[in-house]
Design an enzyme around this catalytic site. Structure first.
Site, PDB file in Angstrom:
ATOM      1  N   TRP A 191      28.289 -14.429 -26.666  1.00 23.97           N
ATOM      2  CA  TRP A 191      28.501 -13.608 -25.477  1.00 23.97           C
ATOM      3  C   TRP A 191      28.629 -12.120 -25.778  1.00 23.97           C
ATOM      4  O   TRP A 191      28.633 -11.307 -24.855  1.00 23.97           O
ATOM      5  CB  TRP A 191      29.757 -14.059 -24.715  1.00 23.97           C
ATOM      6  N   LYS A 215      20.383 -21.702 -25.408  1.00 26.67           N
ATOM      7  CA  LYS A 215      21.624 -21.839 -24.642  1.00 26.67           C
ATOM      8  C   LYS A 215      22.454 -20.577 -24.849  1.00 26.67           C
ATOM      9  O   LYS A 215      23.083 -20.395 -25.888  1.00 26.67           O
ATOM     10  CB  LYS A 215      22.450 -23.052 -25.074  1.00 26.67           C
ATOM     11  N   SER A 217      25.705 -18.035 -23.898  1.00 24.72           N
ATOM     12  CA  SER A 217      27.087 -18.306 -23.484  1.00 24.72           C
ATOM     13  C   SER A 217      27.152 -18.435 -21.975  1.00 24.72           C
ATOM     14  O   SER A 217      26.498 -17.680 -21.233  1.00 24.72           O
ATOM     15  CB  SER A 217      28.011 -17.179 -23.940  1.00 24.72           C
ATOM     16  N   SER A 269      30.987 -18.453 -34.304  1.00 22.83           N
ATOM     17  CA  SER A 269      32.072 -18.560 -35.273  1.00 22.83           C
ATOM     18  C   SER A 269      31.709 -19.485 -36.426  1.00 22.83           C
ATOM     19  O   SER A 269      30.884 -20.399 -36.286  1.00 22.83           O
ATOM     20  CB  SER A 269      33.333 -19.088 -34.584  1.00 22.83           C
ATOM     21  N   ALA A 271      33.654 -21.704 -37.737  1.00 16.43           N
ATOM     22  CA  ALA A 271      34.147 -23.056 -37.460  1.00 16.43           C
ATOM     23  C   ALA A 271      33.127 -23.869 -36.679  1.00 16.43           C
ATOM     24  O   ALA A 271      32.827 -25.027 -37.018  1.00 16.43           O
ATOM     25  CB  ALA A 271      35.466 -22.979 -36.695  1.00 16.43           C
ATOM     26  N   GLU A 290      24.079 -17.686 -38.286  1.00 21.64           N
ATOM     27  CA  GLU A 290      24.625 -16.336 -38.464  1.00 21.64           C
ATOM     28  C   GLU A 290      26.031 -16.391 -37.901  1.00 21.64           C
ATOM     29  O   GLU A 290      26.218 -16.554 -36.701  1.00 21.64           O
ATOM     30  CB  GLU A 290      23.753 -15.311 -37.739  1.00 21.64           C
ATOM     31  N   CYS A 324      30.585  -8.866 -34.974  1.00 15.75           N
ATOM     32  CA  CYS A 324      30.907  -9.508 -36.250  1.00 15.75           C
ATOM     33  C   CYS A 324      30.706  -8.582 -37.441  1.00 15.75           C
ATOM     34  O   CYS A 324      31.150  -8.886 -38.545  1.00 15.75           O
ATOM     35  CB  CYS A 324      30.084 -10.787 -36.425  1.00 15.75           C
ATOM     36  N   GLU A 424      39.240 -13.135 -38.270  1.00 16.71           N
ATOM     37  CA  GLU A 424      38.574 -12.310 -37.269  1.00 16.71           C
ATOM     38  C   GLU A 424      39.492 -12.069 -36.078  1.00 16.71           C
ATOM     39  O   GLU A 424      40.036 -13.015 -35.507  1.00 16.71           O
ATOM     40  CB  GLU A 424      37.297 -12.992 -36.780  1.00 16.71           C
TER      41      GLU A 424
END
Length: 542
Positions: A191, A215, A217, A269, A271, A290, A324, A424
């Site tokens: 996003w 897809k 956000s 992210s 995760a 990325e 990022c 972050e």
């Protein structure tokens, strides 16, 4: 905007100084020249499947909100797994023809798309600003022209897919390399830069002959749908570019796991990137990741202090720190440390935080009140752990309290192993820490699981060369922080992923190699046959 303006945004050799992204020494009043920008583009329907904009078919309402003021921008219904199936089927049906379209024709269509988007640039910038809560000057001066420049770049790159030269490596065969598209690409974009990220996902994929289901956000889908719709208007066939909007846990998961998706590309992210990689691994799919970053900003004692301070403010506050590659950890050699902290605090105090449609605004809102509260909680925990807030450290007040605003924030006194230094924040927060010798500074810069971007500030060519060689990051800026350029790759080391966006390097990642080996002569007997079987009359093995 003109091509020269676009180039100036991306190319530091012709750009205005990076610090000018956030002008300093202004009062926090609204510009007299402020005029509300209202987009005239239709924003109904946040799915684009098989060449048609439509509504989703799930039971869940989709509402796109301007996080700076709570205004509703678009309403729809989230996509369902059935919508994902339909989008993937449309991409698969289009792949055979699109993959056989000549590079020249694909290039021609992408050039037409660049012109089409150029004509929409004012509306796109207004919508990008509104859905993301970012200042209009950033959307109009960076996000939109930068993306259009990417379209133009990949229009040219589509005709420049290189392979190894054909040659007779064995002596009896001619070997050549074919670089071919992979198939249907399932992409998930974030996003923070929705229009740019749509371009970074779509462009190398389709330039190489793939088809795509993107897809975006669910918070910021509007300009991604407009991107796909513009591509269809200029003649890119139905089904080549599809957009499905919904939650990652449903729509994203269905896309990643889909049996007819050949490659998965994800930006977000670390995760979630691990989950994407694990799902894709089960089907042996190509994966393009990325991921997160925690960029060090390394200031040596021979650096230009004013340049470094301005670079730190611009580099940490761009897009309200929701980047990022944003500067998040400023390591400053002790001789400069106090002066650096003082100057950065002074500059941050002059940043204009305000309405995102006001051209005078420097810093917009965060993406949501939930995210603002997350950033605030991290700063509060850092303060409780002993860090000192030099400036900022609180949400917006007054009129700004209606939106997801957070003040430009500078922290000192945090421990190297603390959360605020390690994880972050994704907000307008910079932590400054001192170091002594060069070895220590470089070690601190690399003391992170991330490796997306970094910068080093020095007047010494030798220090610059050492920093460039030793900092473990996919991009190292010297005496600057943030500029990107279409011709050069963007991507990281370590937990920041290994994939590349932009440049011909990213184009190659959306292709697969095929070795074609042709016999050089028509003889039925080949020497190597004798190692397997001897045919009467051929004689003994040689």
């Amino acid at each position: 905007m003109s091509g020269e303006t676009t180039a100036a945004v991306l190319r530091p050799d012709r750009a205005r100084p990076t610090a000018d992204l956030i002008p300093i020494h202004r009062s926090n009043s609204r510009s007299k020249e402020h005029q509300t920008m209202t987009a005239s583009v239709d924003v109904a329907g946040q799915q684009f499947i098989g060449g048609r904009r439509r509504r989703g078919t799930s039971a869940e309402e989709l509402v796109v909100v301007n996080p700076s003021n709570g205004e509703r921008l678009a309403e729809d219904v989230h996509a369902s797994p059935a919508d994902v199936d339909e989008a993937v089927a449309a991409a698969r049906a289009a792949f055979r023809s699109w993959s056989r379209t000549t590079p020249a024709r694909r290039s021609e269509l992408l050039h037409a798309l660049a012109a089409e988007l150029q004509g929409m640039s004012a509306e796109l910038a207004a919508l990008e600003s509104a859905q993301g809560g970012k200042p209009i000057k950033l959307a109009a001066g960076f996000d939109v022209p930068g993306t259009i420049d990417n379209v133009s770049f990949f229009a040219g790159a589509a005709r420049n897919l290189d392979g190894k030269a054909s040659a007779e490596y064995s002596g009896q065969h001619t070997s050549s390399i074919r670089r071919e598209p992979i198939g249907v690409i399932g992409s998930i974009s974030p996003w923070n830069y929705p229009f740019q990220m749509a371009g970074w996902k779509i462009l190398p994929a389709v330039a190489a002959g793939n088809t795509i289901v993107l897809k975006p956000s669910e918070l910021t889908p509007i300009t991604s749908v407009l991107f796909a719709e513009a591509a269809q208007r200029v003649g890119i066939p139905d089904g080549v570019i599809n957009v499905v909007t919904g939650h990652g846990s449903t729509v994203g998961s269905a896309l990643v796991a889909h049996a007819d998706v050949d490659m998965v590309s994800f930006t977000g992210s670390t995760a979630v990137g691990r989950q994407v990689a694990a799902t894709a691994a089960g089907a042996i799919k190509r994966v393009h990741l990325e991921l997160g970053g925690k960029a060090p900003f390394l200031v040596f004692d021979d650096a230009d202090l004013e340049a470094a301070a301005r670079g730190a403010v611009a580099g940490s506050l761009i897009n309200a720190g929701q980047d990022c590659t944003a500067a998040t950890r400023a390591y400053v050699q002790r001789r400069h440390y106090d002066a650096f902290v003082e100057r950065v605090a002074e500059l941050m105090a002059g940043v204009v935080v305000g309405a995102v449609d006001d051209p005078a605004t420097d810093l917009g809102s965060l993406i949501s009140t939930a995210h603002r509260d997350r950033v605030a909680a991290m700063v509060d925990r850092a303060r409780d752990a002993g860090a000192e807030v030099v400036t900022g450290g609180a949400p917006g007040t007054g009129e700004l309290a209606r939106g997801a605003y957070y003040q430009p924030t500078l922290l000192v006194g945090a421990a190297q192993d603390s959360e605020i230094v390690r994880d972050e924040v994704f907000g307008p927060v910079l932590v400054a820490l001192p170091f002594d010798g060069d070895d220590e500074g470089l070690a601190l810069a690399n003391d992170t699981r991330y490796g997306l971007a970094a910068s080093a500030w020095t007047g010494s060519v030798f220090r610059a060369q050492r920093a460039a060689a030793e900092i473990q990051a996919g991009c190292v800026w010297i005496n600057d922080h943030i500029p990107i350029i279409s011709e050069m790759p963007h991507g990281g080391y370590k937990a920041s992923g290994s994939a590349k966006d932009m440049s011909t390097y990213s184009l190659e990642e959306y292709t697969q190699l095929k070795h074609v080996m042709s016999a050089s002569a028509p003889e039925p007997h080949k020497d190597w046959h004798d190692l397997v079987v001897t045919v009467a009359g051929d004689g003994p093995p040689r």
